[in-house]
Design a protein around this motif. Structure first.
Motif, PDB file in Angstrom:
ATOM      1  N   GLN A  85      13.466 -30.351  -1.189  1.00  0.00           N
ATOM      2  CA  GLN A  85      12.953 -31.819   0.237  1.00  0.00           C
ATOM      3  C   GLN A  85      13.663 -32.177   0.734  1.00  0.00           C
ATOM      4  O   GLN A  85      13.450 -32.686   1.669  1.00  0.00           O
ATOM      5  N   LYS A  86      15.802 -31.952   0.432  1.00  0.00           N
ATOM      6  CA  LYS A  86      16.312 -32.608   2.057  1.00  0.00           C
ATOM      7  C   LYS A  86      15.713 -31.238   2.815  1.00  0.00           C
ATOM      8  O   LYS A  86      15.927 -31.985   4.147  1.00  0.00           O
ATOM      9  N   TRP A  87      15.825 -30.237   3.259  1.00  0.00           N
ATOM     10  CA  TRP A  87      14.821 -29.383   3.948  1.00  0.00           C
ATOM     11  C   TRP A  87      13.599 -29.671   4.867  1.00  0.00           C
ATOM     12  O   TRP A  87      13.030 -29.389   5.684  1.00  0.00           O
ATOM     13  N   GLY A  88      13.107 -30.425   4.198  1.00  0.00           N
ATOM     14  CA  GLY A  88      11.509 -30.550   4.194  1.00  0.00           C
ATOM     15  C   GLY A  88      10.349 -29.246   3.497  1.00  0.00           C
ATOM     16  O   GLY A  88      10.028 -29.538   4.543  1.00  0.00           O
ATOM     17  N   VAL A  89      10.866 -28.899   3.355  1.00  0.00           N
ATOM     18  CA  VAL A  89      10.179 -27.414   2.996  1.00  0.00           C
ATOM     19  C   VAL A  89       8.941 -28.031   2.418  1.00  0.00           C
ATOM     20  O   VAL A  89       8.556 -29.082   1.698  1.00  0.00           O
ATOM     21  N   CYS A  90       7.351 -26.928   2.581  1.00  0.00           N
ATOM     22  CA  CYS A  90       6.264 -27.306   2.796  1.00  0.00           C
ATOM     23  C   CYS A  90       5.821 -27.179   1.578  1.00  0.00           C
ATOM     24  O   CYS A  90       6.356 -26.492   0.625  1.00  0.00           O
ATOM     25  N   THR A  91       4.637 -27.619   0.896  1.00  0.00           N
ATOM     26  CA  THR A  91       4.421 -27.637  -0.233  1.00  0.00           C
ATOM     27  C   THR A  91       3.587 -26.529  -0.856  1.00  0.00           C
ATOM     28  O   THR A  91       3.337 -25.716   0.544  1.00  0.00           O
ATOM     29  N   LEU A  92       3.072 -26.330  -1.609  1.00  0.00           N
ATOM     30  CA  LEU A  92       2.248 -24.885  -2.373  1.00  0.00           C
ATOM     31  C   LEU A  92       1.395 -25.007  -1.351  1.00  0.00           C
ATOM     32  O   LEU A  92       0.797 -23.532  -0.819  1.00  0.00           O
ATOM     33  N   ASN A  93       0.386 -26.190  -1.168  1.00  0.00           N
ATOM     34  CA  ASN A  93      -0.995 -25.886  -0.544  1.00  0.00           C
ATOM     35  C   ASN A  93      -0.074 -25.877   0.646  1.00  0.00           C
ATOM     36  O   ASN A  93      -1.569 -24.784   1.119  1.00  0.00           O
ATOM     37  N   GLU A  94       0.461 -26.220   1.380  1.00  0.00           N
ATOM     38  CA  GLU A  94       0.517 -26.138   2.491  1.00  0.00           C
ATOM     39  C   GLU A  94       0.299 -24.069   3.369  1.00  0.00           C
ATOM     40  O   GLU A  94       0.717 -23.790   4.094  1.00  0.00           O
ATOM     41  N   TYR A 104      -5.100 -24.921  -4.226  1.00  0.00           N
ATOM     42  CA  TYR A 104      -5.400 -25.545  -4.419  1.00  0.00           C
ATOM     43  C   TYR A 104      -6.386 -26.326  -5.112  1.00  0.00           C
ATOM     44  O   TYR A 104      -6.088 -27.651  -4.394  1.00  0.00           O
ATOM     45  N   ALA A 105      -8.200 -26.648  -5.641  1.00  0.00           N
ATOM     46  CA  ALA A 105      -8.244 -27.888  -5.299  1.00  0.00           C
ATOM     47  C   ALA A 105      -7.732 -29.475  -6.699  1.00  0.00           C
ATOM     48  O   ALA A 105      -8.138 -30.008  -6.546  1.00  0.00           O
ATOM     49  N   THR A 106      -7.366 -27.936  -7.141  1.00  0.00           N
ATOM     50  CA  THR A 106      -6.811 -29.218  -8.851  1.00  0.00           C
ATOM     51  C   THR A 106      -5.398 -27.791  -9.278  1.00  0.00           C
ATOM     52  O   THR A 106      -5.059 -27.567  -9.346  1.00  0.00           O
ATOM     53  N   PHE A 107      -4.835 -29.627 -10.316  1.00  0.00           N
ATOM     54  CA  PHE A 107      -3.845 -28.720 -10.986  1.00  0.00           C
ATOM     55  C   PHE A 107      -3.746 -27.578 -12.250  1.00  0.00           C
ATOM     56  O   PHE A 107      -3.524 -26.971 -12.553  1.00  0.00           O
ATOM     57  N   ASP A 126      -0.816 -35.893  -7.504  1.00  0.00           N
ATOM     58  CA  ASP A 126      -1.860 -35.095  -6.028  1.00  0.00           C
ATOM     59  C   ASP A 126      -1.472 -33.743  -6.033  1.00  0.00           C
ATOM     60  O   ASP A 126      -0.835 -33.102  -5.817  1.00  0.00           O
ATOM     61  N   ILE A 127      -2.721 -32.736  -6.206  1.00  0.00           N
ATOM     62  CA  ILE A 127      -2.353 -30.999  -6.150  1.00  0.00           C
ATOM     63  C   ILE A 127      -1.496 -30.850  -4.771  1.00  0.00           C
ATOM     64  O   ILE A 127      -0.782 -29.991  -4.176  1.00  0.00           O
ATOM     65  N   ASP A 128      -2.038 -32.012  -3.757  1.00  0.00           N
ATOM     66  CA  ASP A 128      -0.999 -31.567  -2.492  1.00  0.00           C
ATOM     67  C   ASP A 128      -0.153 -31.861  -1.835  1.00  0.00           C
ATOM     68  O   ASP A 128       0.713 -31.572  -1.099  1.00  0.00           O
ATOM     69  N   ASN A 129       0.547 -32.372  -2.827  1.00  0.00           N
ATOM     70  CA  ASN A 129       2.138 -32.986  -3.300  1.00  0.00           C
ATOM     71  C   ASN A 129       2.914 -31.488  -4.026  1.00  0.00           C
ATOM     72  O   ASN A 129       4.153 -32.095  -4.051  1.00  0.00           O
ATOM     73  N   LEU A 130       2.450 -31.155  -4.689  1.00  0.00           N
ATOM     74  CA  LEU A 130       2.849 -30.084  -5.147  1.00  0.00           C
ATOM     75  C   LEU A 130       4.644 -28.941  -4.786  1.00  0.00           C
ATOM     76  O   LEU A 130       3.967 -28.446  -3.327  1.00  0.00           O
ATOM     77  N   GLU A 131       5.173 -28.992  -4.917  1.00  0.00           N
ATOM     78  CA  GLU A 131       6.411 -28.952  -3.985  1.00  0.00           C
ATOM     79  C   GLU A 131       6.119 -27.619  -4.298  1.00  0.00           C
ATOM     80  O   GLU A 131       5.757 -26.473  -4.945  1.00  0.00           O
ATOM     81  N   LEU A 132       7.074 -26.787  -2.942  1.00  0.00           N
ATOM     82  CA  LEU A 132       6.886 -25.227  -3.179  1.00  0.00           C
ATOM     83  C   LEU A 132       7.420 -24.312  -4.518  1.00  0.00           C
ATOM     84  O   LEU A 132       6.807 -23.113  -4.665  1.00  0.00           O
ATOM     85  N   HIS A 133       8.822 -24.411  -3.957  1.00  0.00           N
ATOM     86  CA  HIS A 133       9.560 -24.069  -5.719  1.00  0.00           C
ATOM     87  C   HIS A 133       8.998 -24.043  -6.728  1.00  0.00           C
ATOM     88  O   HIS A 133       8.562 -23.474  -7.708  1.00  0.00           O
ATOM     89  N   VAL A 134       8.345 -25.355  -7.236  1.00  0.00           N
ATOM     90  CA  VAL A 134       7.838 -25.083  -8.614  1.00  0.00           C
ATOM     91  C   VAL A 134       6.825 -25.531  -8.485  1.00  0.00           C
ATOM     92  O   VAL A 134       6.085 -24.696  -9.473  1.00  0.00           O
ATOM     93  N   GLY A 135       5.974 -24.873  -7.483  1.00  0.00           N
ATOM     94  CA  GLY A 135       4.422 -24.392  -7.187  1.00  0.00           C
ATOM     95  C   GLY A 135       4.293 -23.237  -7.512  1.00  0.00           C
ATOM     96  O   GLY A 135       3.719 -22.858  -8.066  1.00  0.00           O
ATOM     97  N   LEU A 136       5.219 -22.380  -6.996  1.00  0.00           N
ATOM     98  CA  LEU A 136       5.539 -20.957  -6.925  1.00  0.00           C
ATOM     99  C   LEU A 136       5.881 -20.948  -8.138  1.00  0.00           C
ATOM    100  O   LEU A 136       5.457 -19.103  -9.324  1.00  0.00           O
TER     101      LEU A 136
END
Length: 188
Positions: A85-94, A104-107, A126-136
């Motif tokens: 979050q501090k580094w501004g890492v991309c989201t999972l969908n990005e 991903y279209a939905t959770f 929103d699925i587009d807000n899902l963080e990369l670390h959590v998403g992976l």
């Protein structure tokens, strides 16, 4: 930290405070010890280190999927999420778009487990807000069947494979010096 019995009770503040005390930058690292080991001439004995490595690798910690991070690594997971979050890492969908995967279209597309998908939706909306670390980490794992080995989520599997291909293609010795034509000329 002796008074804290469970890693569930350790807060980020407790962890960082104690880590700073244990890892005192003013202390000579050649004097550090762990696991009851002692040093011979400034070095740990190879047999002692090998025993620790053998013991910790005999029983794998867990699998890649939601709710499988060992309790002892809970704080590390929290710190990883906060650092992202501090580094501004991309989201999972990005990230999916970056490595040419369908976002991903939905959770529930991301994880079929009703409880996991609902919890993620409650946190991220929103699925587009899902963080990369959590998403992976919590992405639906591939189905386990005999011979599958690691059952990672699809996105992390693709990322690891892409990295391996890039490393191989970028290796001067494999791509320039040891091509099939070079090897044929050496053999003839």
């Amino acid at each position: 930290m002796d008074e804290i019995n469970s890693s569930k009770q350790v807060s980020v503040r407790d962890f960082t405070t104690n880590a700073v005390q244990v890892l005192d930058p003013g202390q000579d690292v050649m004097q550090w010890t762990f696991g009851g080991l002692s040093r011979d001439s400034g070095h740990f004995r190879d047999a002692d280190l090998a025993k620790i490595l053998r013991n910790v690798t005999a029983a794998p910690a867990s699998a890649f999927k939601a709710c499988r991070t060992p309790e002892v690594l809970r704080i590390i997971e929290i710190l990883s999420i906060e650092q992202g979050q501090k580094w501004g890492v991309c989201t999972l969908n990005e990230f999916c778009k970056f490595i040419c995967l369908k976002p991903y279209a939905t959770f529930w597309d991301w994880n079929e487990d009703e409880e996991i998908a609902a919890a993620a939706k409650a946190l991220y909306h929103d699925i587009d807000n899902l963080e990369l670390h959590v998403g992976l980490q919590a992405e639906q794992a591939k189905t386990l069947w005999p011979g599958t080995g690691l059952c990672l989520g699809f996105t992390i599997s693709r990322a690891i494979l892409s990295d391996a291909v890039a490393l191989t293609r970028g290796d001067h010795f494999l791509t320039v010096d040891y091509t099939h034509m070079q090897l044929l000329s050496i053999l003839s």
